[in-house]
Design an enzyme around this catalytic site. Sequence first.
Site, PDB file in Angstrom:
ATOM      1  N   LEU A 185     -19.663  81.008   4.994  1.00  0.00           N
ATOM      2  CA  LEU A 185     -19.294  81.201   6.399  1.00  0.00           C
ATOM      3  C   LEU A 185     -18.455  80.009   6.829  1.00  0.00           C
ATOM      4  CD1 LEU A 185     -22.635  82.535   7.916  1.00  0.00           C
ATOM      5  CD2 LEU A 185     -20.981  83.662   6.421  1.00  0.00           C
ATOM      6  N   LYS A 267     -26.627  83.326  15.772  1.00  0.00           N
ATOM      7  CA  LYS A 267     -26.695  82.988  14.348  1.00  0.00           C
ATOM      8  C   LYS A 267     -27.338  84.116  13.542  1.00  0.00           C
ATOM      9  CE  LYS A 267     -24.860  78.869  13.992  1.00  0.00           C
ATOM     10  NZ  LYS A 267     -25.654  77.660  13.731  1.00  0.00           N
ATOM     11  N   GLN A 298     -30.297  74.351  14.909  1.00  0.00           N
ATOM     12  CA  GLN A 298     -30.505  73.871  13.545  1.00  0.00           C
ATOM     13  C   GLN A 298     -31.766  73.012  13.399  1.00  0.00           C
ATOM     14  OE1 GLN A 298     -26.765  72.174  12.179  1.00  0.00           O
ATOM     15  NE2 GLN A 298     -25.636  73.979  12.845  1.00  0.00           N
ATOM     16  N   CYS A 458       8.254  73.798   2.679  1.00  0.00           N
ATOM     17  CA  CYS A 458       7.345  73.551   1.564  1.00  0.00           C
ATOM     18  C   CYS A 458       7.884  74.314   0.361  1.00  0.00           C
ATOM     19  CB  CYS A 458       5.907  73.973   1.886  1.00  0.00           C
ATOM     20  SG  CYS A 458       5.676  75.749   2.054  1.00  0.00           S
TER      21      CYS A 458
END
EC number: 2.8.1.4
Length: 484
Positions: A185, A267, A298, A458
């Site tokens: 994720l 979540k 968390q 690039c």
Amino acid sequence: MKFIVKLYPEIMMKSKPVRMRFTKMLETNIRNVLKKVDEDAKVQRQWDRIWVKVPNDKPELAQAFGERLACIPGIAHVVQVDEYSFTSVDDIYQQVLPVYRDQIAGKTFCVRVKRTGSHDFNSIEVERYVGGGLNQFTDAIGVRLKNPEVTVNLEIEGDKLYMVTKRIEGLGGFPMATQEDVLSLISGGFDSGVSSYQFIKKGARTHYCFFNLGGAQHEIGVKQVAYHLWKTYGESHKVKFVSVPFEPVVAEILEKIDNGQMGVVLKRMMMRTAARIAERMGIQAIVTGESLGQVSSQTLTNLNVIDRCTDMLILRPLIAMDKQDIINECRRIGTEDFAKSMPEYCGVISQKPTVKAVLAKVEAEETKFSEDLIDRIVEQAVVIDIREIAEQMNTRITETETVVAIDTNEVVIDIRAPEEEENKPLEIEGVEIKRIPFFKLATQFADLDKQKTYLLYCERGVMSKLQALYLIEQGYHNVKVYRP
């Protein structure tokens, strides 16, 4: 000129069948990566090492080969060597003397020898003979076995002498695809980039899942991070990038869910969706960048509640890392500047988020969601091969011009990485060229003269197109893509 690739010690400790499988995979991975640099790259596997030969007519490729080898998982270190033949120990000394005479003048030195094969001498005898000769017949200060200023590294195999000219540290870890796939994720911030990298390094093919909470600008930025990680560390294998339109979920959370439960519920919805996508892809584990106590969702209690929403294995490699250590690692792998400039979408912020969610209460809140919400989100998810990012950007860059000629008042910005730019400097007569690596462009573009138009350059045009679209989304319209 050759490179000797030394296997990571953990590979050497495996059983014979596993070690052979890992070594074969590493050989294949090295070949896949180096063939993109030069089709003539030669890769040969032995029991305890892998040889890479630089084409004799292309010595300038040595630096590019070395840089790519340093970013391939499974390698402890790489030594760049020059090859010689020898017939005796004195012959070895006679060939070493002209190479190192000037390098050790006025300095302390020592000689280190690694030997394989059957010989009438051992490694220590060669060290003493060559070291004694160099000490006697050069202007060196003398021999110092501990912390010398110059180390003369020699490797002997059969009748071949290899003088080590450069040592390059590798990533370590396991060869890509020796472990099972994971779905990471990724938000483009500091944490998710590092957690993705750690599983690449561990040998897992790492696919990316992005939950778009609103805004094309964010998706473009995240794709740049994912593309950088894949291109730099995982290019040997194909991976997928999944973009999930998560705005409907956010809308229902804001409308229906209790304020204190919003973060945990969000979540859990992400994990459910990711698990469904992973199952479709045949993947058995999800990777997140969560770290214990970093935010309210968390805490151990909340992580436990989040995990209960799915049977899918959820891996958190950063769980015990400090934030500063994560940022330091982010800087080392080249994603720090991306993370710094990544837009934040904080649509789901609780006024008083719970740090000790109760599973029953969270599940009761989730009954308020529309029954088919997850099904709809999963069906709307867009899955692309990460190599197709450039093609996808081509269809979206409608406001950006691609030019082959340069007009007055236009400045070329070389956005290649410093090593690549140094290897093939861009020089255009009469044109101003600025050198700003792609990972610094987002933070430095605002300081440039707004009266001028900037042409991004690039090598392949992939990163320049991504950067152009990103800058346009930020409101800059004085930018084009330069493809000479």
